[in-house]
Write a protein that holds these residues in place. Structure first.
Motif, PDB file in Angstrom:
ATOM      1  N   GLY A 107      -1.666  -5.053  10.161  1.00  0.00           N
ATOM      2  CA  GLY A 107      -0.636  -4.241   9.541  1.00  0.00           C
ATOM      3  C   GLY A 107      -1.247  -2.893   9.235  1.00  0.00           C
ATOM      4  O   GLY A 107      -2.443  -2.680   9.429  1.00  0.00           O
ATOM      5  N   GLY A 108      -0.416  -1.975   8.754  1.00  0.00           N
ATOM      6  CA  GLY A 108      -1.005  -0.686   8.425  1.00  0.00           C
ATOM      7  C   GLY A 108       0.000   0.305   7.886  1.00  0.00           C
ATOM      8  O   GLY A 108       1.215   0.071   7.883  1.00  0.00           O
ATOM      9  N   VAL A 109      -0.560   1.422   7.431  1.00  0.00           N
ATOM     10  CA  VAL A 109       0.212   2.503   6.837  1.00  0.00           C
ATOM     11  C   VAL A 109      -0.218   3.809   7.492  1.00  0.00           C
ATOM     12  O   VAL A 109      -1.420   4.044   7.703  1.00  0.00           O
ATOM     13  N   VAL A 110       0.748   4.645   7.815  1.00  0.00           N
ATOM     14  CA  VAL A 110       0.477   6.005   8.282  1.00  0.00           C
ATOM     15  C   VAL A 110       1.131   6.961   7.292  1.00  0.00           C
ATOM     16  O   VAL A 110       2.284   6.771   6.909  1.00  0.00           O
TER      17      VAL A 110
ATOM     18  N   GLY B  18      12.984  15.466  10.649  1.00  0.00           N
ATOM     19  CA  GLY B  18      11.550  15.227  10.720  1.00  0.00           C
ATOM     20  C   GLY B  18      11.177  13.780  10.479  1.00  0.00           C
ATOM     21  O   GLY B  18      12.017  12.950  10.108  1.00  0.00           O
ATOM     22  N   PRO B  19       9.900  13.455  10.683  1.00  0.00           N
ATOM     23  CA  PRO B  19       9.436  12.078  10.521  1.00  0.00           C
ATOM     24  C   PRO B  19       9.356  11.678   9.056  1.00  0.00           C
ATOM     25  O   PRO B  19       9.431  12.535   8.164  1.00  0.00           O
ATOM     26  N   PRO B  20       9.193  10.396   8.779  1.00  0.00           N
ATOM     27  CA  PRO B  20       9.020   9.954   7.394  1.00  0.00           C
ATOM     28  C   PRO B  20       7.700  10.475   6.817  1.00  0.00           C
ATOM     29  O   PRO B  20       6.801  10.881   7.555  1.00  0.00           O
ATOM     30  N   ASP B  21       7.616  10.442   5.506  1.00  0.00           N
ATOM     31  CA  ASP B  21       6.361  10.815   4.850  1.00  0.00           C
ATOM     32  C   ASP B  21       5.330   9.706   4.995  1.00  0.00           C
ATOM     33  O   ASP B  21       4.125   9.959   5.110  1.00  0.00           O
ATOM     34  N   ILE B  22       5.816   8.478   4.964  1.00  0.00           N
ATOM     35  CA  ILE B  22       4.965   7.295   5.090  1.00  0.00           C
ATOM     36  C   ILE B  22       5.649   6.331   6.050  1.00  0.00           C
ATOM     37  O   ILE B  22       6.863   6.152   6.013  1.00  0.00           O
ATOM     38  N   LEU B  23       4.861   5.709   6.894  1.00  0.00           N
ATOM     39  CA  LEU B  23       5.372   4.746   7.863  1.00  0.00           C
ATOM     40  C   LEU B  23       4.515   3.496   7.767  1.00  0.00           C
ATOM     41  O   LEU B  23       3.286   3.570   7.691  1.00  0.00           O
TER      42      LEU B  23
ATOM     43  N   ILE C  29       9.824   6.388   2.970  1.00  0.00           N
ATOM     44  CA  ILE C  29       8.967   5.383   3.590  1.00  0.00           C
ATOM     45  C   ILE C  29       9.788   4.632   4.623  1.00  0.00           C
ATOM     46  O   ILE C  29      10.801   4.002   4.285  1.00  0.00           O
ATOM     47  N   ALA C  30       9.391   4.685   5.880  1.00  0.00           N
ATOM     48  CA  ALA C  30      10.053   3.925   6.936  1.00  0.00           C
ATOM     49  C   ALA C  30       9.294   2.624   7.148  1.00  0.00           C
ATOM     50  O   ALA C  30       8.129   2.641   7.549  1.00  0.00           O
TER      51      ALA C  30
ATOM     52  N   THR D  14       0.832  -1.209   0.000  1.00  0.00           N
ATOM     53  CA  THR D  14       0.000   0.000   0.000  1.00  0.00           C
ATOM     54  C   THR D  14       0.861   1.250   0.000  1.00  0.00           C
ATOM     55  O   THR D  14       0.556   2.233  -0.695  1.00  0.00           O
ATOM     56  N   ALA D  15       1.941   1.244   0.769  1.00  0.00           N
ATOM     57  CA  ALA D  15       2.842   2.404   0.796  1.00  0.00           C
ATOM     58  C   ALA D  15       3.431   2.664  -0.584  1.00  0.00           C
ATOM     59  O   ALA D  15       3.549   3.828  -1.019  1.00  0.00           O
ATOM     60  N   LEU D  16       3.797   1.605  -1.286  1.00  0.00           N
ATOM     61  CA  LEU D  16       4.334   1.763  -2.644  1.00  0.00           C
ATOM     62  C   LEU D  16       3.278   2.305  -3.588  1.00  0.00           C
ATOM     63  O   LEU D  16       3.568   3.149  -4.451  1.00  0.00           O
ATOM     64  N   LEU D  17       2.049   1.831  -3.448  1.00  0.00           N
ATOM     65  CA  LEU D  17       0.945   2.359  -4.267  1.00  0.00           C
ATOM     66  C   LEU D  17       0.768   3.857  -4.026  1.00  0.00           C
ATOM     67  O   LEU D  17       0.661   4.651  -4.975  1.00  0.00           O
ATOM     68  N   LEU D  18       0.753   4.249  -2.756  1.00  0.00           N
ATOM     69  CA  LEU D  18       0.567   5.662  -2.430  1.00  0.00           C
ATOM     70  C   LEU D  18       1.706   6.513  -2.982  1.00  0.00           C
ATOM     71  O   LEU D  18       1.477   7.571  -3.589  1.00  0.00           O
ATOM     72  N   ALA D  19       2.939   6.065  -2.760  1.00  0.00           N
ATOM     73  CA  ALA D  19       4.096   6.862  -3.180  1.00  0.00           C
ATOM     74  C   ALA D  19       4.156   7.019  -4.695  1.00  0.00           C
ATOM     75  O   ALA D  19       4.406   8.124  -5.209  1.00  0.00           O
ATOM     76  N   THR D  20       3.923   5.938  -5.425  1.00  0.00           N
ATOM     77  CA  THR D  20       4.007   6.009  -6.892  1.00  0.00           C
ATOM     78  C   THR D  20       2.859   6.821  -7.470  1.00  0.00           C
ATOM     79  O   THR D  20       3.035   7.555  -8.452  1.00  0.00           O
ATOM     80  N   ALA D  21       1.676   6.700  -6.858  1.00  0.00           N
ATOM     81  CA  ALA D  21       0.540   7.494  -7.341  1.00  0.00           C
ATOM     82  C   ALA D  21       0.743   8.977  -7.045  1.00  0.00           C
ATOM     83  O   ALA D  21       0.471   9.840  -7.886  1.00  0.00           O
TER      84      ALA D  21
END
Length: 441
Positions: A293-296, A275-280, A250-251, A127-134
């Motif tokens: 599991g999950g994504v922030v 600062g914190p990551p963009d996606i965790l 992405i962390a 999901t993190a990869l989907l978000l980042a690429t989109a």
């Protein structure tokens, strides 16, 4: 106490179960030990197999039983929720999911955070990869050498560990960066400051030759890779380079999250100067064995998808109840602090043992996330056979551990529940010392 006859019967039953396993499950679904064991129940930091043997658990179902086996607070929450409703999907409002999302968003350190729940770390990273690429309109991903991010098609495609990457086919173009392994590779002999500078220069050089990648995905401590880590601050230095170009960070906190490293609640916080990551991403321990599991991510990133999406099983009520109870227990009992204290003692004890054994190259880690790298004595060559032998010897003495590593699976991995006591740490270290010595290290 089991009788000899009952033990023999159980052992025969275990062999038969393994035969059934082999006849119906994939060959690549690996199990530990020459004679695999069936774990039937657990309590605290201990588990029992079908033959009645008791083990001190130093692997926790691959870092998943985070607090303790059969933790009453979690089992009670699961039982009570099961008596009300187990599942409804994300098409309906779900109070336990909102409650847990609010707590995780606050703990993440990400401003204006949104949380999406999945059923595994693989799905979270997918999901993190989907978000980042989109969000970035790019299918290029930066990943670390020796990394592992899951078993889906996209996660395998960015995994920098050939032992866990069965295909080079991928929907993504992956570019691998130096830095995840401190004591091997071309920069191993440099001091920490020079190591970070060399890795940053490598990253900058790489970015000068490619189109703009979507994101860098990195485990703060590489799990399957053998609990390797860069010096503190490397990802902060990377973050500065990435931010200048709009590239996301992405962390992957699937293994480091929830205080396991002792020093920090999240692994990224050792690199958080910019600062914190963009996606965790997270998974494993939060449910103490339940599939969570999950994504922030920042709201603008999480909300960038322009088509419908749901999760049938992600965030279901029974797993959210477990996550809430487990997180509450962890925070109220300061298990992060316990990981720091007991883990620190365990690491020092293991380093004292290793100093006497030529087959131990390095004891490394942080908190209750510890790796023991084995080599053939007198060389720097990985010793996977030795690691397998120690795994077996430890099991014979009542200790369950894991193994991994990017150099032929020669690293023993220790990741007990975070409630581990000092006495149990000493017991485990003593068993490991005997196992290491008995296998001619």
């Amino acid at each position: 106490m089991t009788t000899d006859a009952s033990q023999s019967q159980a052992h025969t039953s275990a062999k038969h179960l393994y035969q059934r396993h082999q006849s119906v499950l994939p060959d690549w679904l690996a199990v530990y030990y020459a004679d695999p064991i069936e774990l039937t129940h657990g309590e605290g930091r201990h588990v029992w197999d079908a033959e009645g043997n008791k083990y001190l658990d130093f692997f926790g179902g691959i870092l998943t039983t985070m607090t303790a086996h059969a933790l009453p607070e979690v089992t009670k929450a699961v039982s009570e929720q099961a008596g009300r409703i187990i599942h409804s999907s994300t098409l309906y409002l779900n109070r336990p999911m909102v409650d847990l999302a609010e707590r995780i968003a606050k703990l993440s350190g990400i401003p204006d955070a949104r949380v999406f729940f999945t059923t595994s770390g693989t799905e979270a990273n997918d999901t993190a990869l989907l978000l980042a690429t989109a969000y970035r309109r790019s299918n290029q991903i930066l990943a670390m050498r020796n990394s592992y991010h899951g078993r889906s098609f996209s996660a395998v495609g960015i995994t920098g560990n050939k032992g866990w990457s069965p295909t080079s086919l991928s929907p993504l173009q992956t570019l691998y960066v130096h830095g995840g392994v401190r004591t091997r590779g071309p920069y191993a002999e440099l001091d920490d400051t020079a190591f970070i500078a060399a890795c940053v220069a490598d990253l900058e050089d790489l970015l000068g030759h490619v189109r703009s990648p979507a994101a860098l995905i990195a485990e703060p401590i590489q799990g399957v890779g053998g609990f390797t880590a860069p010096p503190d601050g490397l990802y902060a230095a990377f973050r500065e380079v990435l931010q200048e170009r709009g590239i996301l960070w992405i962390a992957d906190e699937v293994q480091t999250g929830w205080g396991r490293t002792g020093d920090n609640f999240w692994g990224w916080q050792a690199h958080g100067q910019n600062g914190p990551p963009d996606i965790l991403t997270f998974a494993k321990g939060i449910g103490n064995g339940m599939s969570i599991g999950g994504v922030v991510a920042r709201a603008e990133i999480m909300n960038c998808l322009d088509s419908n999406s749901i999760s049938t099983f992600g965030g279901t009520q029974i797993t959210m109840a477990a996550g809430l109870a487990n997180l509450t227990y962890l925070l109220e009992h300061d298990l992060q602090g316990n990981a720091r204290r007991v883990g620190g003692l365990l690491i020092e004890r293991l380093r004292a043992i290793a100093a006497q054994l030529p087959g131990v190259r390095e004891v490394r880690g942080r908190g209750l996330m510890i790796g023991i790298e084995l080599v053939k004595p007198g060389t720097d060559e990985a010793d996977p056979d030795g690691a397998a032998a120690v795994l077996e010897a430890a099991r014979e003495e009542g200790l369950l551990i894991g193994k991994g590593g990017g150099h032929n699976t020669s690293v023993l991995r220790l990741a007990p529940p975070l409630s581990l006591t000092v006495a149990e740490a000493e017991e485990g270290a003593a068993i490991l010392e005997r196992a290491l010595r008995s296998t001619q290290f």
